[in-house]
Design a protein around this motif. Structure first.
Motif, PDB file in Angstrom:
ATOM      1  N   ALA A 100      -2.711   5.337  -0.522  1.00 16.19           N
ATOM      2  CA  ALA A 100      -2.146   5.571   0.808  1.00 16.19           C
ATOM      3  C   ALA A 100      -0.792   4.891   0.976  1.00 16.19           C
ATOM      4  CB  ALA A 100      -3.111   5.078   1.880  1.00 16.19           C
ATOM      5  N   LEU A 101      -0.542   3.818   0.240  1.00 18.09           N
ATOM      6  CA  LEU A 101       0.765   3.160   0.321  1.00 18.09           C
ATOM      7  C   LEU A 101       1.879   4.066  -0.193  1.00 18.09           C
ATOM      8  CD1 LEU A 101      -0.259  -0.386  -0.947  1.00 18.09           C
ATOM      9  CD2 LEU A 101       0.262   0.275   1.400  1.00 18.09           C
ATOM     10  N   ALA A 102       1.573   4.909  -1.177  1.00 19.53           N
ATOM     11  CA  ALA A 102       2.591   5.777  -1.760  1.00 19.53           C
ATOM     12  C   ALA A 102       2.628   7.152  -1.110  1.00 19.53           C
ATOM     13  CB  ALA A 102       2.333   5.939  -3.260  1.00 19.53           C
ATOM     14  N   VAL A 103       1.473   7.681  -0.732  1.00 24.05           N
ATOM     15  CA  VAL A 103       1.406   9.049  -0.230  1.00 24.05           C
ATOM     16  C   VAL A 103       1.618   9.106   1.277  1.00 24.05           C
ATOM     17  CG1 VAL A 103      -0.095  11.064   0.000  1.00 24.05           C
ATOM     18  CG2 VAL A 103      -0.066   9.777  -2.128  1.00 24.05           C
ATOM     19  N   GLY A 104       0.826   8.341   1.991  1.00 24.57           N
ATOM     20  CA  GLY A 104       0.917   8.345   3.446  1.00 24.57           C
ATOM     21  C   GLY A 104      -0.223   7.541   4.040  1.00 24.57           C
ATOM     22  N   TRP A 105       0.042   6.988   5.208  1.00 26.52           N
ATOM     23  CA  TRP A 105      -0.945   6.118   5.832  1.00 26.52           C
ATOM     24  C   TRP A 105      -2.176   6.876   6.291  1.00 26.52           C
ATOM     25  CZ3 TRP A 105      -0.838   1.160   5.168  1.00 26.52           C
ATOM     26  CH2 TRP A 105       0.379   0.545   4.869  1.00 26.52           C
ATOM     27  N   TRP A 106      -2.073   8.196   6.468  1.00 33.38           N
ATOM     28  CA  TRP A 106      -3.234   8.975   6.880  1.00 33.38           C
ATOM     29  C   TRP A 106      -4.350   8.900   5.840  1.00 33.38           C
ATOM     30  CZ3 TRP A 106      -4.682  12.786   3.557  1.00 33.38           C
ATOM     31  CH2 TRP A 106      -3.734  13.194   2.625  1.00 33.38           C
ATOM     32  N   LEU A 107      -3.997   8.714   4.594  1.00 34.50           N
ATOM     33  CA  LEU A 107      -4.986   8.641   3.523  1.00 34.50           C
ATOM     34  C   LEU A 107      -5.811   7.346   3.601  1.00 34.50           C
ATOM     35  CD1 LEU A 107      -5.814  10.422   1.165  1.00 34.50           C
ATOM     36  CD2 LEU A 107      -4.182   9.213  -0.261  1.00 34.50           C
ATOM     37  N   LEU A 108      -5.283   6.339   4.276  1.00 34.81           N
ATOM     38  CA  LEU A 108      -5.998   5.071   4.427  1.00 34.81           C
ATOM     39  C   LEU A 108      -7.282   5.258   5.227  1.00 34.81           C
ATOM     40  CD1 LEU A 108      -5.891   2.037   3.809  1.00 34.81           C
ATOM     41  CD2 LEU A 108      -4.709   1.734   5.970  1.00 34.81           C
ATOM     42  N   TYR A 109      -7.282   6.171   6.179  1.00 37.28           N
ATOM     43  CA  TYR A 109      -8.491   6.433   6.966  1.00 37.28           C
ATOM     44  C   TYR A 109      -9.608   6.982   6.077  1.00 37.28           C
ATOM     45  CZ  TYR A 109      -5.294   5.886  10.859  1.00 37.28           C
ATOM     46  OH  TYR A 109      -4.360   5.402  11.726  1.00 37.28           O
ATOM     47  N   LEU A 110      -9.263   7.866   5.162  1.00 33.74           N
ATOM     48  CA  LEU A 110     -10.249   8.405   4.228  1.00 33.74           C
ATOM     49  C   LEU A 110     -10.773   7.301   3.302  1.00 33.74           C
ATOM     50  CD1 LEU A 110     -11.668  10.914   3.018  1.00 33.74           C
ATOM     51  CD2 LEU A 110      -9.722  11.115   1.475  1.00 33.74           C
ATOM     52  N   GLY A 111      -9.874   6.448   2.810  1.00 31.73           N
ATOM     53  CA  GLY A 111     -10.286   5.343   1.952  1.00 31.73           C
ATOM     54  C   GLY A 111     -11.169   4.344   2.681  1.00 31.73           C
ATOM     55  N   ALA A 112     -10.842   4.044   3.928  1.00 34.12           N
ATOM     56  CA  ALA A 112     -11.658   3.099   4.705  1.00 34.12           C
ATOM     57  C   ALA A 112     -13.038   3.668   4.982  1.00 34.12           C
ATOM     58  CB  ALA A 112     -10.952   2.760   6.017  1.00 34.12           C
ATOM     59  N   ALA A 113     -13.116   4.956   5.305  1.00 34.26           N
ATOM     60  CA  ALA A 113     -14.418   5.585   5.550  1.00 34.26           C
ATOM     61  C   ALA A 113     -15.271   5.574   4.279  1.00 34.26           C
ATOM     62  CB  ALA A 113     -14.234   7.009   6.059  1.00 34.26           C
ATOM     63  N   LEU A 114     -14.660   5.889   3.152  1.00 34.38           N
ATOM     64  CA  LEU A 114     -15.386   5.873   1.889  1.00 34.38           C
ATOM     65  C   LEU A 114     -15.809   4.448   1.515  1.00 34.38           C
ATOM     66  CD1 LEU A 114     -16.374   7.733  -0.368  1.00 34.38           C
ATOM     67  CD2 LEU A 114     -14.230   7.294  -1.555  1.00 34.38           C
ATOM     68  N   ALA A 115     -14.977   3.460   1.841  1.00 33.45           N
ATOM     69  CA  ALA A 115     -15.326   2.063   1.562  1.00 33.45           C
ATOM     70  C   ALA A 115     -16.526   1.627   2.391  1.00 33.45           C
ATOM     71  CB  ALA A 115     -14.130   1.151   1.843  1.00 33.45           C
ATOM     72  N   VAL A 116     -16.591   2.017   3.634  1.00 33.21           N
ATOM     73  CA  VAL A 116     -17.731   1.665   4.483  1.00 33.21           C
ATOM     74  C   VAL A 116     -19.004   2.291   3.931  1.00 33.21           C
ATOM     75  CG1 VAL A 116     -18.749   2.023   6.775  1.00 33.21           C
ATOM     76  CG2 VAL A 116     -16.391   1.252   6.569  1.00 33.21           C
ATOM     77  N   ILE A 117     -18.927   3.560   3.531  1.00 31.79           N
ATOM     78  CA  ILE A 117     -20.093   4.233   2.957  1.00 31.79           C
ATOM     79  C   ILE A 117     -20.540   3.530   1.676  1.00 31.79           C
ATOM     80  CG2 ILE A 117     -20.879   6.365   1.862  1.00 31.79           C
ATOM     81  CD1 ILE A 117     -19.040   7.851   3.869  1.00 31.79           C
ATOM     82  N   GLY A 118     -19.588   3.213   0.815  1.00 33.33           N
ATOM     83  CA  GLY A 118     -19.912   2.554  -0.445  1.00 33.33           C
ATOM     84  C   GLY A 118     -20.492   1.169  -0.258  1.00 33.33           C
ATOM     85  N   LEU A 119     -19.915   0.380   0.652  1.00 36.00           N
ATOM     86  CA  LEU A 119     -20.422  -0.976   0.888  1.00 36.00           C
ATOM     87  C   LEU A 119     -21.811  -0.964   1.512  1.00 36.00           C
ATOM     88  CD1 LEU A 119     -17.216  -2.811   2.089  1.00 36.00           C
ATOM     89  CD2 LEU A 119     -18.504  -3.239   0.008  1.00 36.00           C
ATOM     90  N   VAL A 120     -22.038  -0.067   2.468  1.00 39.80           N
ATOM     91  CA  VAL A 120     -23.363   0.023   3.077  1.00 39.80           C
ATOM     92  C   VAL A 120     -24.392   0.458   2.037  1.00 39.80           C
ATOM     93  CG1 VAL A 120     -24.740   1.313   4.756  1.00 39.80           C
ATOM     94  CG2 VAL A 120     -22.545   0.361   5.426  1.00 39.80           C
ATOM     95  N   GLY A 121     -24.033   1.426   1.204  1.00 41.08           N
ATOM     96  CA  GLY A 121     -24.949   1.863   0.158  1.00 41.08           C
ATOM     97  C   GLY A 121     -25.251   0.775  -0.840  1.00 41.08           C
TER      98      GLY A 121
END
Length: 133
Positions: A100-121
């Protein structure tokens, strides 16, 4: 925990001194470097404080005894999930977040959502299925 506690206890004043020296040498005109070094000193001090409290709660480890034998450290070292896929999900989330740092900040939302799913799992992995206890 003696070695780790002493390491961080000595690193905190070292980084604080480096931050002050850096500030003096730059006439405090470049505040990012000195502030960064002072923050590193604070973070190292927090880790050292945690290790100090942890060393009081747990028994002495074989690593703390200078006369210990190698076989005293044998046995279980912790609980690890041998066939877990959740660390891969968390790693993919971190890769997407850094992308997201290189492409765009909008991608950070997808990464954060996936991180929450992964950490909870990963955290709740032993609470369900065949490994539940």
């Amino acid at each position: 925990m003696k070695v780790e506690t002493r390491l961080f206890a000595w690193l905190a004043p070292f980084f604080a001194l480096c931050g002050v020296v850096y500030g003096v040498l730059t006439d405090w005109q470049e505040p990012v470097g000195s502030a960064g070094l002072l923050l590193v000193a604070a973070l190292v001090a927090m880790i050292g404080g945690y290790f100090t409290l942890l060393a009081k709660r747990i028994d002495a480890r074989p690593e703390d005894d200078p006369h210990a034998e190698i076989e005293q450290g044998a046995g279980d070292q912790g609980v690890y999930s041998p066939w877990s896929w959740w660390p891969l999900v968390v790693g993919a989330a971190a890769a997407i977040s850094f992308l997201a740092l290189a492409v765009g900040w909008w991608l950070l939302y997808l990464g954060a959502a996936l991180a929450v799913i992964g950490l909870v799992g990963w955290i709740l992995e032993f609470s369900r299925g065949q490994h539940a206890h």
